[in-house]
Design a protein around this motif. Structure first.
Motif, PDB file in Angstrom:
ATOM      1  N   LYS A  98    -102.890 -33.783  13.259  1.00 49.81           N
ATOM      2  CA  LYS A  98    -101.593 -33.776  12.577  1.00 49.81           C
ATOM      3  C   LYS A  98    -101.718 -34.310  11.159  1.00 49.81           C
ATOM      4  N   LEU A  99    -102.486 -35.368  10.989  1.00 50.87           N
ATOM      5  CA  LEU A  99    -102.682 -35.933   9.648  1.00 50.87           C
ATOM      6  C   LEU A  99    -103.373 -34.942   8.716  1.00 50.87           C
ATOM      7  N   ASP A 100    -104.217 -34.094   9.305  1.00 50.16           N
ATOM      8  CA  ASP A 100    -104.912 -33.084   8.509  1.00 50.16           C
ATOM      9  C   ASP A 100    -104.058 -31.839   8.275  1.00 50.16           C
ATOM     10  N   GLY A 101    -102.845 -31.836   8.833  1.00 54.23           N
ATOM     11  CA  GLY A 101    -101.932 -30.718   8.612  1.00 54.23           C
ATOM     12  C   GLY A 101    -102.047 -29.586   9.609  1.00 54.23           C
ATOM     13  N   ALA A 102    -102.702 -29.806  10.735  1.00 52.36           N
ATOM     14  CA  ALA A 102    -102.847 -28.753  11.745  1.00 52.36           C
ATOM     15  C   ALA A 102    -101.530 -28.541  12.477  1.00 52.36           C
ATOM     16  N   ASN A 103    -101.122 -27.286  12.645  1.00 61.53           N
ATOM     17  CA  ASN A 103     -99.899 -26.997  13.392  1.00 61.53           C
ATOM     18  C   ASN A 103    -100.192 -26.954  14.891  1.00 61.53           C
ATOM     19  N   ALA A 104     -99.156 -26.681  15.694  1.00 60.61           N
ATOM     20  CA  ALA A 104     -99.301 -26.720  17.153  1.00 60.61           C
ATOM     21  C   ALA A 104    -100.317 -25.698  17.648  1.00 60.61           C
ATOM     22  N   TRP A 105    -100.299 -24.496  17.056  1.00 62.10           N
ATOM     23  CA  TRP A 105    -101.245 -23.468  17.490  1.00 62.10           C
ATOM     24  C   TRP A 105    -102.676 -23.853  17.148  1.00 62.10           C
ATOM     25  N   GLN A 106    -102.891 -24.393  15.980  1.00 63.75           N
ATOM     26  CA  GLN A 106    -104.234 -24.817  15.582  1.00 63.75           C
ATOM     27  C   GLN A 106    -104.740 -25.958  16.463  1.00 63.75           C
ATOM     28  N   GLN A 107    -103.825 -26.868  16.831  1.00 65.32           N
ATOM     29  CA  GLN A 107    -104.225 -27.952  17.730  1.00 65.32           C
ATOM     30  C   GLN A 107    -104.620 -27.381  19.093  1.00 65.32           C
ATOM     31  N   PHE A 108    -103.859 -26.419  19.589  1.00 68.13           N
ATOM     32  CA  PHE A 108    -104.186 -25.806  20.885  1.00 68.13           C
ATOM     33  C   PHE A 108    -105.526 -25.096  20.823  1.00 68.13           C
ATOM     34  N   TRP A 109    -105.743 -24.333  19.740  1.00 62.93           N
ATOM     35  CA  TRP A 109    -106.955 -23.509  19.644  1.00 62.93           C
ATOM     36  C   TRP A 109    -108.206 -24.342  19.388  1.00 62.93           C
ATOM     37  N   ARG A 110    -108.063 -25.416  18.584  1.00 62.42           N
ATOM     38  CA  ARG A 110    -109.231 -26.191  18.166  1.00 62.42           C
ATOM     39  C   ARG A 110    -109.490 -27.434  19.020  1.00 62.42           C
TER      40      ARG A 110
END
Length: 298
Positions: free
Chosen positions: A195-207
């Protein structure tokens, strides 16, 4: 004079009940089945009527059209019921994990309930739902799409989808529980850093979520594969053991059962069982290869 047992014997004595039970009810049937696969035997004729036939049982099974039809049915049902289980269970587990906090156990228990419900009760329930004249499924299809009533159990094109729906409904909750357990092992710090790096919910799920769930996905897919290839109870009860219209819901396990208990060919049934063991082992190995880490090591 008291009999003294050496202390070094204690561990073996303590595990001996399990070893004895395993030898009688696990190992012996396995070895007997392997030996029986090379015999021609009808139990009604007695144990002395066994006759060694070499590979004849395997040759007969592999050249039998009914076996290949049952195998195609089994693979179709395993794919049609297994793939949707994970496509639904994984995002549902993520939703429950993120949205319900400490209450997620209650909801996951509700989804898990079909897994521990009696197969007979489930078959009776869905037999009523898929009833031709008064079933809720046909009533809903008629109201929503104007479709004519479908005779699910007697239609060659409908019986397999009906069985696949039941298997999916029963086991999707089991996979939800698996994924929920795995999600709790992923450190929350990773999500906070993302989140601090600016990742959205989809990016968090995928990565983060998906890589963290990879071992459990492999485990769940392997269980679904093995269970799907051994499918027996649901189609057997729904079709009264006959495989439905044009034998479209006859699985290999059902064919094996009929070979042994309807046709009294226990040698042929044992050969079928070992052939399916090889099929399951091969597909499980291919599944593990598909999930293998392909990253190039530096």
């Amino acid at each position: 004079m008291k009999l003294r047992i050496p202390a070094s014997w204690a561990p073996y004595i303590l595990v001996s009940p399990f070893l004895i039970l395993f030898a009688v009810f696990g190992l012996f049937p396995l070895v007997f089945s392997a030996w029986l696969a090379f015999q021609s035997w009808e139990p009604t004729s007695g144990i002395d009527s066994m006759r060694f036939v070499g590979l004849d049982n395997f040759v007969f099974a592999l050249t039998d059209g009914w076996f290949w039809k049952a195998l195609r049915n089994t693979l179709w049902l395993a794919f049609a019921s297994g793939v949707p289980q994970h496509l639904v269970a994984l995002p549902l587990a993520v939703f429950l994990h993120r949205s319900f906090g400490r209450w997620r156990g209650l909801f996951s228990g509700a989804y898990f309930l079909p897994y521990i419900t009696s197969t007979v009760a489930i078959a009776m329930l869905f037999g009523s739902l898929f009833s031709t004249d008064y079933g809720m499924v046909n009533q809903a299809l008629e109201a929503l799409f104007g479709m004519e009533h479908i005779n699910w159990m007697r239609s060659p094109d409908a019986v397999k989808p009906a069985v696949a729906i039941i298997v999916f409904w029963r086991y999707v909750g089991f996979n939800v529980v698996l994924y929920l357990a795995a999600l709790q092992t992923i450190p929350n710090d990773l999500y906070q850093a993302a989140k601090l790096d600016g990742a959205n919910a989809w990016q968090q799920f995928w990565r983060i979520t998906l890589p963290g769930l990879k071992p459990m996905i492999l485990f769940g897919v392997t269980l679904s594969l093995i269970g799907g290839l051994q499918l027996f109870e649901e189609p057997f009860i729904l079709t009264n053991g006959k495989g439905g219209a044009d034998q479209q819901a006859m699985t290999v396990a059902m064919y094996l059962y009929r070979e042994a208990f309807d046709f009294s060919d226990f040698g042929g049934a044992s050969a079928l069982a070992w052939i399916m063991f090889g099929v399951i082992a091969l597909l499980t190995w291919l599944t593990n290869k598909a999930f293998a880490d392909r990253r190039v090591q530096a």
